[in-house]
Design an enzyme around this catalytic site. Structure first.
Site, PDB file in Angstrom:
ATOM      1  CD1 TRP A 170      -0.921   0.860  -6.295  1.00  0.00           C
ATOM      2  CD2 TRP A 170      -1.437   2.700  -5.197  1.00  0.00           C
ATOM      3  NE1 TRP A 170      -1.918   1.511  -6.960  1.00  0.00           N
ATOM      4  CE2 TRP A 170      -2.424   2.661  -6.367  1.00  0.00           C
ATOM      5  CE3 TRP A 170      -1.677   3.864  -4.446  1.00  0.00           C
ATOM      6  CZ2 TRP A 170      -3.158   3.447  -6.618  1.00  0.00           C
ATOM      7  CZ3 TRP A 170      -2.560   4.683  -4.663  1.00  0.00           C
ATOM      8  CH2 TRP A 170      -3.506   4.706  -5.763  1.00  0.00           C
ATOM      9  CG  HIS A 171       0.242   6.007  -1.625  1.00  0.00           C
ATOM     10  ND1 HIS A 171      -0.199   4.865  -0.669  1.00  0.00           N
ATOM     11  CD2 HIS A 171      -0.795   6.820  -1.678  1.00  0.00           C
ATOM     12  CE1 HIS A 171      -1.448   4.770  -0.325  1.00  0.00           C
ATOM     13  NE2 HIS A 171      -1.785   5.965  -0.667  1.00  0.00           N
ATOM     14  N   GLY A 172       3.691   5.596  -4.524  1.00  0.00           N
ATOM     15  CA  GLY A 172       4.970   6.432  -5.304  1.00  0.00           C
ATOM     16  C   GLY A 172       6.285   5.895  -4.807  1.00  0.00           C
ATOM     17  CB  ILE A 226      -0.817   0.004   1.338  1.00  0.00           C
ATOM     18  CG1 ILE A 226      -2.242  -0.856   0.970  1.00  0.00           C
ATOM     19  CG2 ILE A 226      -1.514   1.476   1.374  1.00  0.00           C
ATOM     20  CD1 ILE A 226      -3.290  -0.928   2.022  1.00  0.00           C
ATOM     21  N   GLY A 227       1.979   1.134   0.893  1.00  0.00           N
ATOM     22  CA  GLY A 227       2.981   2.371   0.792  1.00  0.00           C
ATOM     23  C   GLY A 227       3.459   2.571  -0.275  1.00  0.00           C
TER      24      GLY A 227
END
Lengths: 77, 500
Positions: B344-346, B341-342
């Site tokens: 995925w943000h960038g 999830i982390g």
């Protein structure tokens, strides 16, 4: 059809006295059956019926009826 | 000259301009949307034309956001469509099917990885080997993280066997292109959206009211609250935390938590509203996340379309694989999911830390679950309001703590915020702050109070708007737009530097 034994394994694992489980009941409707506890229910079923599920077979189940059918197919093999 | 029109400016509106996508809150979007509604109405009973209208408008919308890179969206749509067709026709269990599935997943993740993470990995390699590979000049097409996940869920569902491949390439294209959720979600599922594309259009009166309400509340959250406190307060403090006292850093952390919620959920509200006006129900993305009483509860309320995606397609398979480890298997699967999830943000260590922190929270919480329940029973606290309240406060602060690193430019800068709060609090500055920036405080109070109001009140307000005559709804929308314009042009508040 949900069998008595199948239902009992689930209720015992989730520490429930009774809960009406039908074919189209989904896991999230059963108290205590959340995404974390899910694995304990699966393991309990595997142990009680002495079967082994493949990951994809469990992922395919949309409701508890599907899970019962999966156990039935395994037992008939 | 009677009409002094600069045609090159008009041309600019219709061509790709870097960094200027067609956001829902821009005036050109209103023009775009009304033109679309006009054609949509004309073709209401001609399904083929109606769907093509949406496809063409969606492609233009995406072209405005990324220029020529909209071709990647088209290519990935073709790849996923044909792969889905073949996967659906092959018998389960044969190796060809498995191979094609893996290949399609690799293709999707490969494209996403190339655009999003190449330079990040080059940097890591450089750091490890103290080498000097030059960073590549890669443009990151916005929306790619969202439509990649939409394509992946379609392919995985077909592979697992819970969804049948769609026959019509036209319908599948609209699922992938649909402009309402294209840029920042919600990440809709094929099984929810495709049946809606295939059926006849139906926009009941209630949907129009609800759509209008969501667009209004979205505009308010995004422009009035998020943009204003972001520009005038959060950006300044996070720009150089050491120049501000602990009080300001703490307030800025609360402000940022509110800002990111209002920004993201505001945009999502508008997306859902716009889709409703076109006759589509797209999935909810937020459900009062700060009311959560545990981190698990928070992720059932925050960015729901992403967390449920990862729950279904990453956590669940991992959990099955690791099931013999029981609780430890759960813990490993959870940590990997939140790490993802982390990431995925960038491609930034701050996002990785954000995900890892949430992963850690979750892992600790599953190991503490049993002793906690026993302790609460002993203290007779189970199911009390006091317990719920305390859990809410603790959860909120854990969330704020993780968001500090999400917002910070670097992990060190995030630590600066934390250390200022603990080592240089200066409580007295609070009143000075309130006097100097009343507007920031007022907006923060409004934002948080609105958030914590009982759900029934919000439903009541929504129904109240839904039942209004259309004319009144239109007037209300105009009033909100005027308010938004005021805030948009209010610009920067004077930057008063606080001396202690």
């Amino acid at each position: 059809m949900i069998t008595e034994k199948f239902k009992k394994v689930i209720l015992d694992e989730l520490n429930l006295d009774d809960f009406d489980i039908q074919d189209n009941t989904t896991a999230d409707q059963v108290p205590g059956w959340d995404s974390l506890n899910h694995i304990n229910v699966i393991l309990a079923l595997e142990k009680a019926f002495n079967v082994h599920f493949k990951g994809i077979e469990v992922l395919r189940c949309k409701n508890i009826g599907d899970l019962q059918n999966l156990v039935n197919t395994k037992l008939n093999q | 000259m009677l009409f002094n029109i600069d045609f090159s400016k008009i041309l600019q509106l219709f061509t790709y301009q870097e960094g200027d996508p067609l956001l829902f809150s821009t005036s050109f979007f209103i023009f775009f949307f009304f033109t679309l509604l006009l054609f949509y109405r004309i073709f209401a009973y001609k399904k083929n034309l109606r769907i093509f209208t949406l496809i063409i408008f969606s492609l233009f919308f995406y072209y405005k956001a990324v220029g020529g890179y909209f071709l990647i969206l088209i290519i990935m749509t073709i790849v996923n469509y044909y792969s889905g067709q073949i996967l659906g026709s092959l018998k389960e269990g044969i190796s060809k099917r498995r191979f094609l599935f893996v290949l399609t997943i690799v293709a999707n993740l490969g494209v996403l990885g190339y655009f999003k993470y190449t330079n990040f990995f080059i940097q890591i390699i450089n750091n490890i080997g103290s080498g000097n590979i030059d960073a590549l000049d890669i443009f990151l097409p916005i929306g790619i993280s969202f439509y990649t996940f939409k394509g992946l869920s379609y392919i995985i569902d077909i592979y697992i066997g819970t969804f049948q491949p769609v026959k019509s390439f036209r319908d599948f294209s609209l699922y992938m292109f649909f402009f309402a959720d294209l840029l920042i979600g919600p990440i809709d599922r094929a099984s929810k959206l495709l049946p809606q594309i295939q059926r006849e259009i139906n926009v009941p009166r209630e949907n129009i009211g609800r759509g209008t309400y969501l667009i209004m509340s979205g505009l308010f959250k995004k422009i009035v609250i998020a943009d204003f406190i972001g520009l005038n307060f959060v950006d300044r403090v996070f720009g150089d935390p050491t120049r501000f006292t602990g009080v300001e850093n703490l307030l800025a952390s609360y402000a940022y938590t509110l800002q990111i919620y209002c920004d993201f959920s505001g945009y999502t509200d508008m997306a859902i509203g716009v889709a409703l006006l076109l006759g589509f129900n797209i999935m909810d993305n937020f459900n009062a996340p700060f009311k959560a009483t545990s981190i698990g509860d928070f992720w059932r309320r925050w960015h729901i379309s992403l967390s449920s995606w990862l729950l279904d397609y990453l956590f669940a398979p991992l959990q099955m694989k690791l099931r013999n480890l029981r609780m430890y298997g759960n813990a490993i699967a959870l940590f990997i999911t939140f790490f993802a999830i982390g990431f995925w943000h960038g491609s930034n260590w701050t996002f990785i830390l954000f995900g890892s922190l949430h992963g850690l929270y979750m892992v600790v919480s599953i190991f503490l679950k049993k002793p906690k329940t026993q302790l609460f029973k002993k203290l007779k606290l189970s199911d009390t309001k006091l317990l719920k309240f305390s859990q809410g406060v603790i959860t909120f602060h854990l969330v704020v703590f993780a968001f500090i690193f999400f917002r910070a430019f670097s992990i060190e800068s995030g630590w600066d915020v934390v250390s200022q709060i603990f080592a240089f609090f200066q409580a007295g500055v609070f009143m000075q702050f309130v006097n100097a920036y009343p507007m920031i405080i007022i907006l923060m109070v409004i934002g948080y109070v609105l958030h914590f109001l009982p759900e029934a009140w919000e439903k009541w307000t929504e129904n109240f708007v839904v039942k209004m005559p259309v004319v009144v709804q239109a007037l209300l929308l105009t009033a909100i737009i005027l308010l938004v314009v005021q805030f948009k042009f209010a610009g920067l508040q004077p930057n008063i530097y606080f001396q202690f």
